[in-house]
Each structure stands twice: as structure tokens, then as C-alpha cells.
Design an enzyme around this catalytic site. Structure first.
Site, PDB file in Angstrom:
ATOM      1  N   GLY A 177      39.034   4.005  95.360  1.00  0.00           N
ATOM      2  CA  GLY A 177      40.142   3.998  95.700  1.00  0.00           C
ATOM      3  C   GLY A 177      40.991   2.600  95.451  1.00  0.00           C
ATOM      4  N   ALA A 178      40.435   1.690  95.920  1.00  0.00           N
ATOM      5  CA  ALA A 178      40.906   0.240  95.476  1.00  0.00           C
ATOM      6  C   ALA A 178      39.571  -0.563  95.832  1.00  0.00           C
ATOM      7  CB  ALA A 178      41.823  -0.041  96.437  1.00  0.00           C
ATOM      8  N   MET A 179      39.480  -1.786  95.475  1.00  0.00           N
ATOM      9  CA  MET A 179      38.363  -2.834  95.630  1.00  0.00           C
ATOM     10  C   MET A 179      39.033  -4.101  96.217  1.00  0.00           C
ATOM     11  SD  MET A 179      35.537  -3.556  95.675  1.00  0.00           S
ATOM     12  CE  MET A 179      34.520  -5.066  96.209  1.00  0.00           C
ATOM     13  N   GLU A 180      38.285  -4.848  97.041  1.00  0.00           N
ATOM     14  CA  GLU A 180      38.943  -5.972  97.889  1.00  0.00           C
ATOM     15  C   GLU A 180      38.544  -7.263  96.884  1.00  0.00           C
ATOM     16  OE1 GLU A 180      34.833  -4.999  99.966  1.00  0.00           O
ATOM     17  OE2 GLU A 180      36.596  -3.833  99.064  1.00  0.00           O
ATOM     18  N   ASN A 181      38.044  -7.336  95.848  1.00  0.00           N
ATOM     19  CA  ASN A 181      37.784  -8.355  95.239  1.00  0.00           C
ATOM     20  C   ASN A 181      38.609  -9.716  95.483  1.00  0.00           C
ATOM     21  OD1 ASN A 181      36.245  -6.721  93.165  1.00  0.00           O
ATOM     22  ND2 ASN A 181      38.219  -6.269  92.921  1.00  0.00           N
ATOM     23  N   HIS A 234      44.026  -2.112 104.158  1.00  0.00           N
ATOM     24  CA  HIS A 234      42.472  -2.248 104.145  1.00  0.00           C
ATOM     25  C   HIS A 234      42.014  -3.316 103.296  1.00  0.00           C
ATOM     26  CE1 HIS A 234      38.728  -0.079 104.616  1.00  0.00           C
ATOM     27  NE2 HIS A 234      38.453  -0.628 103.529  1.00  0.00           N
ATOM     28  N   GLU A 235      42.447  -3.050 101.906  1.00  0.00           N
ATOM     29  CA  GLU A 235      41.737  -3.943 101.034  1.00  0.00           C
ATOM     30  C   GLU A 235      42.376  -5.635 101.386  1.00  0.00           C
ATOM     31  OE1 GLU A 235      39.515  -2.816  99.407  1.00  0.00           O
ATOM     32  OE2 GLU A 235      40.046  -0.610  99.492  1.00  0.00           O
ATOM     33  N   GLU A 267      32.938  -2.116 106.247  1.00  0.00           N
ATOM     34  CA  GLU A 267      33.991  -1.095 105.768  1.00  0.00           C
ATOM     35  C   GLU A 267      34.356  -0.518 107.351  1.00  0.00           C
ATOM     36  OE1 GLU A 267      35.235  -0.597 103.338  1.00  0.00           O
ATOM     37  OE2 GLU A 267      34.141  -1.653 101.758  1.00  0.00           O
TER      38      GLU A 267
END
Length: 878
Positions: free
Chosen positions: A259-263, A295-296, A318
Site C-alpha cells: 500500500g505504501a512504504m515509510e522510507n 500511518h506512514e 507495525e
């Protein structure tokens, strides 16, 4: 198999990383320079660097090239035999092929955009590295590309330099001053447009905010930007966490496994969770965008500044961050709607996981492929554990514990034990037994028996707990289970809770033994207990409450969540009885008491439109299958649910029609909670009206589809038609495709609608759509929209008695695994409940599972999932 018990510190640390990345579609050149130092507590050892699908060109230490005899190279490792025993600089030159990377892990190029996905183990596809989360380093990244190919060059941190070289090629340098594990590295390059805004932090720092999208989609970013700014402010106010870089960037790409990535500083999103406009996105899309943006962003502290020591601690970032985004949504939108949605998700995804062959603890003890443990157990159950912890120690102590956690472990890779130690120190409470929630798989079953003594004016609650064996654990220890409680009197009010000591008792019972009792005094009438209020613990609850008690709570419980819960429990009891009647061929009966209770709720002015909508939504078919647990007959469940829906549609027709008409929201579309709640009630009413009268419902749904002024109205009308066997269904779907075909996100909605029909013909329809130009196995969103919807949201067609639904999924897995193993493994999870089915369907599903397992060259991802599904039996029933 990788085991938590085998964890050992790394032999070497990497303190600084310099990357020079020269992008090319098929021949990207990467030069890495790593500042490495030996771990002083470990003995002499070779330096082992992870690497996959890389071509090695050169390797040197402190400027001196190594000869091939100085190292060993295999498909997964670069092993340097005798590295220095003092700090040194390692330089490695490699090339990779982004265009050929269909797995979308590491550096890949899709839709003309270079993109990275490094969690969990993708960085090893960019350069050789010690690819584990307890290696934290600062990163400086230089990117160069062709101007026509990638004029926009992005990476983590703050911009340092950007210019055009003499040959016209652009380059950019980025520096991230905060040490991070390599799974948080990000690089994006391509032809991108952006929208920009600013945010002033609590300390007065100005932060530039940018959202990058494909050109022409800038007008669909406003909601995402607004959500980001609200999330940043909320995290400052609720947790005291301020953003720390000069820029915060989001890039939305159409092809992404997650869905997404928190880089760090450069979040990468699947664009379905960024792009929104009233004519393209539903209320649910707006809510998901808001939640996932939050969230991210919240990961900046719970995941980035404090990361996890190893992948077994995945829940530490998470589960904790899911809890934080749930709290954000609760504070900014409808709290009751959010709690109901979260519990529905937990029951539909995590409870079956806990009850089946894929059961694992929130912190697993072993894995073969870490990608397979991004599960509902780690995320959703992990969040419920945090919620229980806050309930047990109190909000103030929880906030103090979070502050202590950040203070102690900022810039570190932490463990669950370290997190709990902070909470224990802040609260003064021993959390040793509570830690079992992280270590035990399975959903606890709590049994409640009550007794009222009118002479003594006492009311006693006797509670017992048990957790069934799971494939990895045959013996379960008692847990600490917080049960929020209310005793409801005949007028619908909460009674004071007093024990024999005469003092007021908190409304939270702590069940920590296999069996416990609580007796309340000064009770002048038999109360109806309202148990596990707000779903205070993720349990299955069995009580001695009667149908009359549940109907009473449905109409009178002061706790709105438990009011909804009472309706769900009553409906489940009714539907399970109807399902058994269908299996046995007995006559089905009506449900006048339930219908009248719903009528009263629809007419109650004190209830919000959203809560009324939730009360009208019957328990799902997978939820009912999970309740049955053995010899499940999906067609019988569907028939029972349709019978009840049709009965309600007929008996409540006037009230439903009024709800449908008054649910229309005048004026321009806004995603505010009140308007979304009214549209939700309208959709729930339409669903029941169509069940009660197919022809009239189809006409109403078609009219709504055609007249809808926003995508919520359009899509909810289509969703009703998609499940009806009527002529209008194909007519409306064809019309929708003509509107949608220029927009890949709308095409995804179109694909998913085709997969919803509970008819045998749906299987052939899905196969035909797999040949449609709009579908591609190389596009994860397309696979999830068509195949994922079919297997997860259409239990009738997927479980067709011919077995063709299982054959379809098996064929997809064989074809998809060589292209994208992560997506294949996730889709394969839809086989997880096969042992719950009646014997013939078990045989057919098992045969298809075996067929896929016998295929040659299966990935580790798919091999592990299918092995667990095939090998592990269901837990024993009482």
C-alpha cells in the site's frame, strides 16, 4: 528456516553509506562506499554481504582492489575472506537491470518510473550490503540519469546539490543525517509533477511538503496533502513527536507491491492511496488515503527513528503504528465507525488466520521468507495488543511509557522486551504475563456465566479463558485479558459497580487466570451485562445471555460499539441456525424480533446515520464460516444470508426507503464524517431493498449509478447491481468501463465489480477478463482487483462445488509466481481456510494446492505459504 532463538549480533557495523547511482533502464550502475567497523564483542569473521541479481564489477578495501581469490561470490552473497580488524572503507561497483525486475523488489522501472522497495530485503538487489535492520547508517546518495528519461531525481533526507552536467544529464545529491537501516532507503526518478505546501512545526521550523505524481494528476492530491498536515499536527499534540528533516516527500506510483512504504523523508505510495477526486474516489478511498498517509508518516518515529532489531520484531513498528493511525482517525473522524471497521477487519482477516494453518504469534519465532509475515496478525492484532496495554496501565502511564521509549531508544534498533520495559518502568506494573500476547498464536475464547441473587442483591460474573492449540504451539498459557464492563439496567442506564469492599470498581475487569469470578453488590434488579465494551480484548466471547438480552442491548446499551456488537451477535445466531436449516433442507423461518429491533434503531433520533448503517450491515459470509469452523457449506451460508436480507428488505421497506431518500447529501461532495455516514446508510438501505425486491432494487441501483454526482454514489449503485442476476448488471458495467478506461484506478474498480457476482458464470467471466487489455499479471493492483476480489470477497463462486474456482486460483499462482512471488504468496493465502470446508470441497481445494506445490522452481515466498496451508491441520474443536 530463520529462528528468533538464533539471533546474534552482526560481526560488522556500517556507519556511513555513499551511493553513486547512474540510472539506465537495463544497465544501472551503482558504486557504493561503505564505512565499516568490526563489532568489538564478536570474534574474527569473514565479511558477508547480501546481494541478489547483481553483476559485480569491482571491489576494493581502502582503495586497494581485491583479487578474485580474496572473496567468494555466489547468487546470494559476496564473502570477503579476511577483512581488516580495524575500521575500513569498502567500495563495490555493480550493475543491475531495473526493467527486468518484475518482482518490484529493490530497484525497478515500471510505467517509465524508477522506483525502489527495500523492505524487507530489497536493498540487496541494489548493491551488496549487510541487509538486516540492526545495521544503522547515514546515507548520502548521488543520482544521475538521462534528462529525457528521469528529470526528477529523489532520495532520502535533505537536498544537497542538483544541476545539469556538461553532457546535459541531470544529477542530484541527497543526504539523510539520521542513521537508518537499509530497508528504509528510497530512490525515485522519472518524469514527475508535484504539488507543494508547507508545515510549521511546534518548535517553529518550516518544512517543505511535496507530493509527486504522474503529470496531469496534480488535481487529485489535495486530500492527501490535507491529511498529511493534519497527521503531522496530531502527532505533535498526541505523542509529542515533531518532524525532523527540512523536507517531507511522497511519491505516488501505479505499480507497487504494498500500500505504501515509510522510507525516511521519502514515502512511496501505491497511487490508489494518494489520488482522490469526488468523481474518481469513494468515501472509503478518502478514508483509506487519510489513514495510510497518517500511518506512514507516524512511522517516522515508530519505525524509523526507533526501528526493529530484527524482522521478528516487525510488530514493534507495525502494530504500534497501526494503533497510532487508528487513534488519529478516531480523533478526526467518527470514532465508533472507525472502531467497528477495525473490528470487522480483525474478524474477517486475523481471526481466520489464528484459526487456520497460517496461525503464528504476533512476534513469530521462525520464518522462511519474511515477506510472508506482513500479516493481519502482525498489524491488526499487534495494534489490539497496544490498545489492551494502554487500557491496563492507563492513558497517562502509556504516554509516559512512549516518551521513555523514544528517549531510551532513539537511533536504535529495539525489541518487544525493550518496549515493554519502558511501559513497565513508566507504570510500575509487571508486564511479564502480558508479554504472552506477543508469544502465543490463536484467539482466546472467554466464557462468561452470570448469576443474580435478588435476596442478597448481588450479581456475579464467572469467567474462564482458553486458547486452542495452533500448529506451532500445543500448550497455551493464560493471558491477561482486559474486559471493559457495564451492567445495564431496565431503563438502559449503567449501574454503579461496587464490590464487597463497598468501593466503586473500575469498569475494567482483568482476567488473568484460567477461571475467575467477580461479585457486585447493591444490585436491585437483574442487569444485562455489556461485556468487552469497545472490543477491549481481541477474543471470542461465549456468554449465557439470551436472545432477549442481545436484543435489549441492541436497543439500549449506552456503549455504541456494544450496541452494534449485540446486533451482530443476534444476527449471527439467527444466520447460523438458518444455515443449518439450509444444509438439512428444512424450511427457513422469519425473524420478526430482529426486524423490529432494526426498525426501532432506524427510527431512533439519537443514533447517527453511520451507526444505523452499521446495524443494517449483516455479518459477512466469511465471518459466519469462521463461526461454524468445520464442514462449511458456502452456498448454504449465502442462501441463509440472502434469505434474511430479503426478509428485512420486505418488512422494513418503508423505513429503508425513507433512509434511502433522506440519505442523499445535497450540494458539492465533501468527505466529512456526517456526509459519509449518510451515504453509508443510503448504500446499506439500497442493499436490503434490492434483496427484498430484485427488479425494483435493480432499477433503483441503476438510476443511482447513472445519476450519481460522486464516485461513492456511482460505485455503491454498481456494487448492488454486480451481485444481482439481472440484465441491468452488464449494461451498467459496460457503461462504467466507457467512463473508466482512461483511468487505471477506475479500471481496477471495474475489474473488482466483475469478480463479485455470486454466480457459477463468474469463474468464466474472470478468466475472460484475464485476457482483456486492461488486465496484466505484471500489475499488482490489477491482480488484487480481479483475482484477489474473486478469491477473498466471493465465497460462493470461489468455492463453487465444481472446484473450478480453486483451479482458477491455482492457475494464477503458477503463472504469477515467476513474475512476482510476493503478490503470488499473498493471493495464495486465500486457500488458508480450505480445511474448514465440507469434504468434497476440501478434496478439490487440496488437489489444486498440491498441483501448485508440485510445480518446478517455486519461489520461497509461495513455497512457505503453501507448505503451511497444506501441512498444518486445524486446531481441535471442543
Amino acid at each position: 528456516m530463520i529462528r528468533l532463538a538464533d539471533y546474534r549480533e552482526p560481526d560488522f557495523f556500517i556507519d556511513e553509506v555513499w551511493l553513486d547511482v547512474r540510472l539506465h533502464p537495463t544497465d544501472t550502475h551503482v558504486r557504493s562506499r561503505l564505512a565499516i567497523r568490526p563489532n568489538p564483542v564478536m570474534g574474527e569473521a569473514p565479511l558477508e554481504l547480501d546481494g541478489e541479481k547483481l553483476t559485480l564489477h569491482a571491489v576494493s578495501i581502502d582503495g586497494e582492489a581485491l583479487s578474485p581469490t580474496d572473496y567468494t561470490l555466489n547468487p546470494e552473497r559476496l564473502i570477503i575472506h579476511k577483512p581488516p580488524r580495524q575500521p575500513f572503507t569498502l567500495e563495490v561497483e555493480t550493475t543491475c537491470d531495473p526493467e527486468a525486475n518484475t518482482e518490484l523488489s529493490g530497484l525497478y522501472r515500471s510505467n517509465g518510473i524508477y522506483c525502489t522497495q527495500c523492505e524487507a530485503e530489497g536493498f540487496r538487489r541494489i548493491t551488496y550490503f549487510i541487509d538486516r535492520p540492526d545495521i544503522l547508517a547515514t546515507f548520502t546518495t548521488r543520482i544521475e540519469a538521462e534528462q529525457a528519461d528521469a528529470p526528477v531525481l529523489l532520495s532520502n533526507g535533505n537536498p544537497v546539490e542538483a544541476a545539469l552536467l556538461e553532457n546535459g544529464r541531470p544529477f542530484a545529491v541527497w543526504h539523510d543525517p539520521y542513521p537508518k537501516p537499509c530497508y528504509l532507503f528510497a530512490l525515485v526518478a522519472g518524469t514527475l509533477a508535484h504539488v507543494e505546501d508547507h508545515f510549521t512545526t511546534a518548535s517553529g521550523r518550516e518544512v517543505i511538503l511535496r507530493i509527486y505524481v504522474e503529470p496531469g494528476k496534480e488535481d487529485r492530491c489535495a486530500w492527501a496533502m490535507d491529511s498529511l498536515k493534519r497527521a503531522m499536527r496530531w502527532d505533535e499534540e498526541a505523542f509529542g513527536r515533531e518532524y525532523d528533516l527540512d523536507m517531507f516527500m511522497i511519491v505516488a506510483v501505479p505499480d507497487f507491491n504494498m500500500g505504501a512504504m515509510e522510507n525516511k523523508g521519502l514515502n512511496i505510495f501505491n497511487d490508489k492511496y494518494i489520488l482522490a477526486r469526488p468523481d474518481t474516489a469513494t468515501d472509503a478511498d478518502y478514508a483509506h488515503i487519510e489513514s495510510i498517509i497518517a500511518h506512514e508518516y507516524f512511522h517516522n518515529w515508530t519505525g524509523n527513528r526507533v526501528t526493529c532489531r530484527d524482522w521478528f520484531q516487525l510488530c514493534l513498528k507495525e502494530g504500534l503504528t497501526v494503533f497510532r493511525d487508528q487513534e488519529f482517525t478516531t480523533a478526526t473522524r467518527s470514532g465508533i465507525a472507525k472502531r467497528i471497521a477495525d473490528v470487522r477487519l480483525l474478524r474477517s482477516q486475523q481471526f481466520p488466520e489464528d484459526a487456520g494453518p497460517l496461525a503464528h504469534p504476533v512476534r513469530p519465532s521462525q520464518y522462511m521468507e519474511i515477506n510472508n509475515f506482513y500479516t493481519a496478525t502482525v498489524y491488526e492484532k499487534g495494534a489490539e495488543i497496544i490498545r489492551m496495554l494502554r487500557a491496563l496501565i492507563g492513558r497517562d502511564a502509556f504516554r509516559s511509557g512512549m516518551d521513555l521509549y523514544f528517549a531510551r531508544h532513539d537511533g536504535q534498533a529495539a525489541t518487544v522486551e525493550q518496549f515493554l520495559a519502558c511501559m513497565a518502568d513508566a507504570s510500575g506494573r509487571d508486564l511479564g504475563q502480558f508479554q504472552r500476547w506477543y508469544e502465543q498464536a490463536g484467539t482466546p475464547e472467554v466464557t462468561i456465566a452470570t448469576a443474580y441473587d435478588p435476596a442478597a442483591r448481588t450479581f456475579t460474573i464467572n469467567a474462564g479463558q482458553a486458547t486452542r492449540p495452533t500448529p506451532d504451539q500445543s500448550v497455551k498459557q493464560p493471558l491477561v485479558i482486559p474486559l471493559a464492563l457495564g451492567l445495564v439496567d431496565a431503563s438502559g442506564g449503567d449501574m454503579p459497580l461496587r464490590t464487597a469492599s463497598g468501593t466503586n470498581t473500575p469498569n475494567l475487569l482483568e482476567l488473568s487466570e484460567p477461571a475467575q469470578s467477580w461479585t457486585f453488590i447493591d444490585i436491585d434488579e437483574r442487569p444485562v451485562p455489556s461485556l468487552n465494551r469497545g472490543f477491549s480484548a481481541p477474543i471470542r466471547l461465549k456468554t449465557d445471555l439470551s436472545d432477549a438480552d442481545w436484543l435489549f442491548l441492541m436497543g439500549h446499551d449506552p456503549d455504541p460499539f456494544n450496541r452494534w456488537e449485540a446486533g451482530q451477535i443476534y444476527a449471527k445466531r439467527l444466520l447460523l441456525s438458518l444455515t443449518q436449516a439450509c444444509v438439512e433442507g428444512r424450511r427457513l423461518w422469519d425473524a420478526s424480533d430482529y426486524s423490529e429491533a432494526l426498525r426501532s434503531s432506524l427510527r431512533a433520533s439519537s443514533l447517527t446515520a453511520q451507526l444505523k448503517a452499521e446495524l443494517l450491515n449483516l455479518p459477512s459470509e466469511p465471518d459466519l464460516a469462521s463461526e461454524i469452523g468445520r464442514n462449511v457449506e458456502p452456498v448454504a451460508i449465502h442462501a441463509a444470508r440472502q434469505h434474511l436480507a430479503a426478509y428485512l428488505g420486505r418488512t422494513l421497506r418503508e423505513d429503508l426507503e425513507e433512509a434511502y431518500q433522506t440519505g442523499a447529501v445535497p450540494g458539492p461532495y465533501t468527505p466529512d464524517p456526517d456526509s459519509a455516514g449518510r451515504r453509508s446508510l443510503r448504500a446499506a438501505a439500497l442493499t436490503l431493498l434490492a434483496a427484498g425486491n430484485r427488479d425494483e432494487g435493480a432499477r433503483l441501483a441503476l438510476d443511482q449509478f447513472r445519476a450519481g454526482s460522486n464516485m461513492t454514489e456511482i460505485f455503491s449503485g454498481l456494487a448492488v447491481l454486480a451481485r444481482l442476476d439481472c440484465l441491468q448488471r452488464d449494461e451498467a458495467l459496460a457503461e462504467f468501463y466507457e467512463r473508466a478506461k482512461g483511468d487505471h484506478l477506475l479500471v481496477d474498480k471495474w475489474l473488482s465489480l466483475h469478480a463479485l457476482g455470486p454466480f457459477p458464470s463468474t469463474i468464466a467471466r474472470v478468466r475472460r477478463l484475464m485476457e482483456h487489455p486492461a488486465f496484466s499479471l505484471r500489475k499488482p493492483n490489477k491482480v488484487r482487483a480481479l483475482i484477489g476480489t474473486f478469491a477473498a470477497a466471493n465465497p460462493v463462486a470461489f468455492n463453487d462445488r465444481s472446484g473450478q474456482g480453486y483451479q482458477l486460483l491455482a492457475d494464477i499462482l503458477v503463472a504469477l509466481d515467476p513474475i512476482n512471488p510476493q503478490v503470488a504468496a499473498r493471493i495464495a493465502g486465500n486457500f488458508k481456510s480450505w480445511r474448514m470446508l465440507e469434504p468434497n470441497r476440501q478434496r478439490l481445494a487440496g488437489s489444486e494446492i498440491d498441483r501448485v506445490r508440485s510445480s518446478s522452481n517455486l519461489s520461497r515466498d509461495l513455497t512457505e505459504i503453501l507448505s503451511m496451508i497444506a501441512s498444518n491441520p486445524l486446531p481441535a474443536m471442543d
